[in-house]
Design a protein around this motif. Sequence first.
Motif, mmCIF file in Angstrom:
data_model
loop_
_atom_site.group_PDB
_atom_site.id
_atom_site.type_symbol
_atom_site.label_atom_id
_atom_site.label_comp_id
_atom_site.label_asym_id
_atom_site.label_seq_id
_atom_site.Cartn_x
_atom_site.Cartn_y
_atom_site.Cartn_z
ATOM 1 N N HIS A 172 0.863 -1.180 0.000
ATOM 2 C CA HIS A 172 0.000 0.000 0.000
ATOM 3 C C HIS A 172 0.897 1.226 0.000
ATOM 4 N N LEU A 173 0.811 2.035 -1.047
ATOM 5 C CA LEU A 173 1.565 3.282 -1.090
ATOM 6 C C LEU A 173 0.834 4.306 -0.227
ATOM 7 N N PHE A 174 1.447 4.642 0.885
ATOM 8 C CA PHE A 174 0.801 5.489 1.890
ATOM 9 C C PHE A 174 0.861 6.948 1.473
ATOM 10 N N THR A 175 -0.305 7.561 1.359
ATOM 11 C CA THR A 175 -0.386 9.005 1.129
ATOM 12 C C THR A 175 -1.090 9.711 2.277
ATOM 13 N N ASP A 176 -2.002 9.018 2.937
ATOM 14 C CA ASP A 176 -2.692 9.572 4.096
ATOM 15 C C ASP A 176 -3.277 8.407 4.887
ATOM 16 N N PRO A 177 -3.525 8.604 6.182
ATOM 17 C CA PRO A 177 -3.991 7.488 7.011
ATOM 18 C C PRO A 177 -5.374 6.979 6.622
ATOM 19 N N GLN A 178 -6.236 7.853 6.104
ATOM 20 C CA GLN A 178 -7.565 7.379 5.736
ATOM 21 C C GLN A 178 -7.497 6.386 4.587
ATOM 22 N N GLY A 179 -6.620 6.638 3.637
ATOM 23 C CA GLY A 179 -6.459 5.686 2.543
ATOM 24 C C GLY A 179 -5.985 4.331 3.028
ATOM 25 N N PHE A 180 -5.085 4.330 4.004
ATOM 26 C CA PHE A 180 -4.608 3.070 4.562
ATOM 27 C C PHE A 180 -5.706 2.401 5.382
ATOM 28 N N ALA A 181 -6.475 3.199 6.108
ATOM 29 C CA ALA A 181 -7.599 2.644 6.856
ATOM 30 C C ALA A 181 -8.581 1.953 5.916
#
Length: 206
Positions: free
Chosen positions: A182-191
């Motif tokens: 998962h390419l992390f851009t913001d915590p909501q996307g990872f959530a």
Amino acid sequence: MGIEAVVFDIGNVLIEWNPERVYDRVIGVERRKAMFAAVDLHGMNDQVDRGQNWYDAVSECAAQNPDWHDEIMMWHERWLEMASPAIDHSVRLLRALRSANVPVFALSNFGIQTFEIGEREYPFLEEFDRRYISGHMGEVKPEPEIYRMLEDDCGIAPTALLFADDRADNIAAAAARGWKTHLFTDPQGFADRLVAEGLLSEEDAK
């Protein structure tokens, strides 16, 4: 195969890492741009991440670049300002995964001495089931060896690992080994990704 462990990068996933922001505030944007053009500060930091003594690396770089000596020493003197603040939603996701009995690992390019400071400032760094810190390993992302070392140590198949990192090159290296990424851009996307993978409920991922 389902996901058996979630692997977190630390910088810009759990803790903001932005030296430029500190320099912009202290010496101004134009002077910071000039310094970063003249001095490979991130290259210096890479050596710390490989295990070189933090103070030695910074002071040697400062001595080699006397026009920027005081500014370079800020990398040591004001490091904690550069590695802050914590990304609270990501920390909640880490703890939610643990509460759901999903193993959580750290895989991070981090110096030995700087990680000790990080642990004192951010107690959640002690909450991982396993930690793979480059300074102690002598290897750094995105080189393949550090991923192999993690695989060998944890014994989990690459296809059962989900890895979140903010750098595309680190993600690509993991994906090449079969890891889910998962390419992390913001915590909501990872959530959202953790929910989609069935690891957390929407409520637990808030």
